[in-house]
Design an enzyme around this catalytic site. Structure first.
Site, mmCIF file in Angstrom:
data_model
loop_
_atom_site.group_PDB
_atom_site.id
_atom_site.type_symbol
_atom_site.label_atom_id
_atom_site.label_comp_id
_atom_site.label_asym_id
_atom_site.label_seq_id
_atom_site.Cartn_x
_atom_site.Cartn_y
_atom_site.Cartn_z
ATOM 1 N N LEU A 185 -7.454 -1.246 -5.874
ATOM 2 C CA LEU A 185 -6.931 0.114 -6.021
ATOM 3 C C LEU A 185 -7.997 1.001 -6.651
ATOM 4 C CD1 LEU A 185 -3.467 -0.911 -7.495
ATOM 5 C CD2 LEU A 185 -3.943 -0.234 -5.121
ATOM 6 N N LYS A 220 -14.359 -4.399 -9.308
ATOM 7 C CA LYS A 220 -15.023 -3.627 -10.343
ATOM 8 C C LYS A 220 -14.921 -2.155 -9.988
ATOM 9 C CE LYS A 220 -18.086 -2.178 -8.558
ATOM 10 N NZ LYS A 220 -18.070 -1.179 -7.467
ATOM 11 N N ASP A 222 -19.250 3.087 -10.152
ATOM 12 C CA ASP A 222 -19.233 2.548 -8.794
ATOM 13 C C ASP A 222 -20.444 1.680 -8.488
ATOM 14 O OD1 ASP A 222 -17.672 2.635 -6.256
ATOM 15 O OD2 ASP A 222 -19.582 3.332 -5.463
ATOM 16 N N SER A 270 0.843 -1.195 0.000
ATOM 17 C CA SER A 270 0.000 0.000 0.000
ATOM 18 C C SER A 270 0.871 1.236 0.000
ATOM 19 C CB SER A 270 -0.908 0.002 1.235
ATOM 20 O OG SER A 270 -1.614 1.219 1.338
ATOM 21 N N ARG A 295 -14.634 7.844 -5.225
ATOM 22 C CA ARG A 295 -15.936 7.622 -5.851
ATOM 23 C C ARG A 295 -16.500 8.870 -6.522
ATOM 24 N NH1 ARG A 295 -19.014 3.856 -1.328
ATOM 25 N NH2 ARG A 295 -18.021 1.894 -1.947
#
Length: 331
Positions: A82, A105, A186, A46, A174
């Site tokens: 990610l 996704k 999303d 990360s 998002r």
């Protein structure tokens, strides 16, 4: 893969590395893995505090960067959670390092990137599964079989929506279009996938979107033509005040089908078939969608069986997303 022992039986253990210390991984793969003896989360990489994340989730190894993780010879499967803008790049890197991939996704930013992943699959002989976890739950299996049975008669119309309020934050993945944010990417990818799985590839008849200040879609609506005189409405919204809902409604000449909460059925769902003015309500037993997905992935990778959400399917989903955005004037 390495060997372990469960009781008196030798178990082949799939070793998983996490790309990203994501919020979804504990539910999507860490917890399901802990409920099994044949898979282990062995490493995480990360750009944030991977050491703290690893300690909290019992992960034994931390890599300083993503490339180090995909190059780790003691990893069989890379799980990628990610930002979508990084999905294609690191999926390809993992494939070229000889790893199989389970990618969250949306699969990529667009169909061009998805095609590049498909080429890498062909080139490397490795496999990529897109994490449409809901597809592998017995509920969606039931829906597919019921629609195919003909009990609805001639399919005349369909509506599929996924709505969930996601407060706007300028730094949120998002809501940032350059990172792959937006209601369609999303949320709407789920109902789009339901419709494609049931009816094939659509033509976008019309589409419209409401945008946030950064240019990502807060909500989107599309009309899709699946041929055979079947058009379907697709909707997704993360706008303020929207009520949570993830449903599929299909109208047939003999009956109608309404399914609530196809995304997370273990949290409560319903199936309502209306025939001759009477409602028949039922549910389908199952575990969490992520448990079913992990079972399907591990079984398929061990047996060589193909899965419905592998790269060919992902390319088609991204093409449909591109078309919806183009017609809506978002891209």
């Amino acid at each position: 893969m390495n060997g372990a022992t469960a009781g008196d039986e030798a178990v082949t253990v799939t070793r998983v590395g996490l790309l990203g210390a994501s919020g979804i991984a504990p539910r999507a793969i860490i917890s399901p893995a802990k409920r099994r003896a044949d898979v282990s989360i062995v490493a995480v990489a990360s750009r944030g505090d991977a050491a703290d994340y690893a300690q909290r989730h019992g992960i034994g190894r931390v890599h300083a960067d993503y490339q180090a993780l995909v190059d780790d010879s003691e990893i069989d499967l890379v799980y990628i959670a990610l930002p979508p803008s990084e999905h294609a790049r690191w999926t390809i890197a993992a494939l070229e390092a000889g790893k199989d991939v389970l990618c969250e996704k949306p699969f990529a930013m667009n169909a061009v990137e998805a095609d590049e992943v498909a080429q890498a699959v062909e080139r490397t002989g490795r496999r990529v599964v897109e994490a449409f976890h809901d597809y592998y739950h017995p509920l969606f299996q039931w829906v597919r079989e019921f629609v195919a049975s003909g009990e609805l008669g001639v399919i005349e119309a369909a509506t599929a929506e996924f709505n969930a309020e996601i407060p706007f934050e300028a730094s949120s993945i998002r809501h940032v279009p350059e990172l792959g944010g937006g209601a369609l990417m999303d949320l709407g990818c789920y109902p789009l996938h339901w419709l494609r799985s049931l009816f094939g590839e659509p033509t976008v008849v019309k589409a419209s979107a409401e945008l946030n200040p950064l240019g990502a879609d807060l909500s989107i609506a599309a009309r899709l033509d699946f041929g055979n005189e079947l058009e379907a409405n697709l909707g997704a919204s993360m706008a303020p005040g929207v009520e949570f809902g993830a449903f599929l409604h299909i109208v047939g000449s003999k009956a109608t089908l309404h399914v609530d909460n196809l995304v997370f059925p273990s949290g409560g769902h319903s199936i309502v078939v209306t025939r001759d003015g009477l409602d028949y309500t039922s549910t389908v037993a199952g575990e969490e969608t992520y448990d079913h997905q992990l079972t399907a992935v591990l079984d398929a990778f061990r047996t060589g069986e193909s899965l419905a959400t592998e790269v060919e399917d992902s390319v088609q989903t991204m093409r449909a997303i591109d078309d919806i955005y183009r017609v809506a004037g978002v891209r």
